[in-house]
Design a protein around this motif. Sequence first.
Motif, PDB file in Angstrom:
ATOM      1  N   ASP A 141      25.655 105.840  -0.853  1.00 17.45           N
ATOM      2  CA  ASP A 141      26.956 105.193  -0.570  1.00 17.45           C
ATOM      3  C   ASP A 141      28.123 105.135  -1.763  1.00 17.45           C
ATOM      4  OD1 ASP A 141      26.320 105.540   2.212  1.00 17.45           O
ATOM      5  OD2 ASP A 141      25.845 103.251   2.013  1.00 17.45           O
ATOM      6  N   HIS A 175      31.610  97.935   0.132  1.00 18.81           N
ATOM      7  CA  HIS A 175      30.811  98.561   0.716  1.00 18.81           C
ATOM      8  C   HIS A 175      31.384  99.577   1.533  1.00 18.81           C
ATOM      9  CE1 HIS A 175      28.112  94.763   1.130  1.00 18.81           C
ATOM     10  NE2 HIS A 175      28.156  95.278   0.109  1.00 18.81           N
ATOM     11  N   ALA A 176      30.356 100.726   1.398  1.00 21.00           N
ATOM     12  CA  ALA A 176      30.885 101.909   2.531  1.00 21.00           C
ATOM     13  C   ALA A 176      31.294 101.620   3.646  1.00 21.00           C
ATOM     14  CB  ALA A 176      29.880 103.142   2.123  1.00 21.00           C
ATOM     15  N   ALA A 212      29.035 104.474   5.729  1.00 20.27           N
ATOM     16  CA  ALA A 212      28.091 104.265   5.301  1.00 20.27           C
ATOM     17  C   ALA A 212      26.966 105.236   5.769  1.00 20.27           C
ATOM     18  CB  ALA A 212      27.381 102.711   5.603  1.00 20.27           C
ATOM     19  N   ILE A 269      21.853 103.180   0.838  1.00 16.27           N
ATOM     20  CA  ILE A 269      22.593 102.608  -0.211  1.00 16.27           C
ATOM     21  C   ILE A 269      23.071 103.335  -1.414  1.00 16.27           C
ATOM     22  CG2 ILE A 269      22.938 100.577  -1.777  1.00 16.27           C
ATOM     23  CD1 ILE A 269      21.300  98.946   0.402  1.00 16.27           C
TER      24      ILE A 269
END
Length: 326
Positions: free
Chosen positions: A207, A62-63, A200, A204
């Motif tokens: 990212d 995840h960023a 982030a 999404i």
Amino acid sequence: MKQFLLFAFIMISLTSGAQVYKLAEPLAHTYSIVARDSVTGEIGVAVQSHWFSVGSLAIYAHAGVGAVATQSFVNPSYGPNGLELMKQGMSAQNALDKLIAEDTGAPYRQVAFLDNTGGTAAYTGSLCIAEAGHITGKNFSVQANMMLKNTVWQAMAQAFKNTTGSLSKRMLAAMKAAEAEKGDIRGKQSAAILIVKSEATGNIWDDTLMDLRIEDHPNPIQELERLMDIHKAYEFMNKGDLATETGNTMAAETYYLKAQALYPDNLEMQFWYAINLLNNKNFEKATPILKRIYTANSNWKVLTKRLVASQLLKISESKLQTILSL
């Protein structure tokens, strides 16, 4: 049935917080790397295994949070659970320690965490099939199990540290080094790479910088490298398209040429380059390119005409008819 058991196991793990070893867990014996670019802050994870679609099971990122590689008798819940703990502020080490302590199947696991500060943590369970081991350092961790030789993870670490360039290039170098040491004792089948931004964006779709999977291939690392080059080519195409939208056709031409240098046989890249040449009034240069494209596939001629109505091709009617007569 196997997929149902795996799904049930994941749901129980995510809802109860506990992680229980199940025989239904897939045998994703493999080698992988989690890594961070110290300059850009980009975070990545890559994997290869003699198992179908290993990327769908083993890698998570995840960023602005971190990355996870989970393998051996793979427990997929380490991915989302580990990322959630790091998102809450836990270091890679503390997050991994917590999940290992809750996992009755820990001796069979091999897991690596990387947080957004470059902190890393890795675990190789005592019952992982030899040869198995890992090396962690600032901004990276490499790990492998069921390898033919115990030199794989050392070779990966050295390749990552000694290679310069983008994060994807350095991670690929580590993967290629593993294969040079003969890699998985069973051979090779699938590979994947996932790279996210340092922070982030709230969107999404913005990212993820790279998300490529080779699900089933006789030479997955070689195929992954090919797709990475194509990915870079399309990044240049996207930049060219954006330049076209803003009317900067000269910048677009530069980007389109860079794309073609990476993917010279792609007709679409040649087509948009030629269209951009027409918009720049460079008919002499565009004409032979379009003639070659139209000969290969006449549908491109139909598309050329349609671009005028969409205002993506600005050309006089006489010039258009000349082009369409090629």
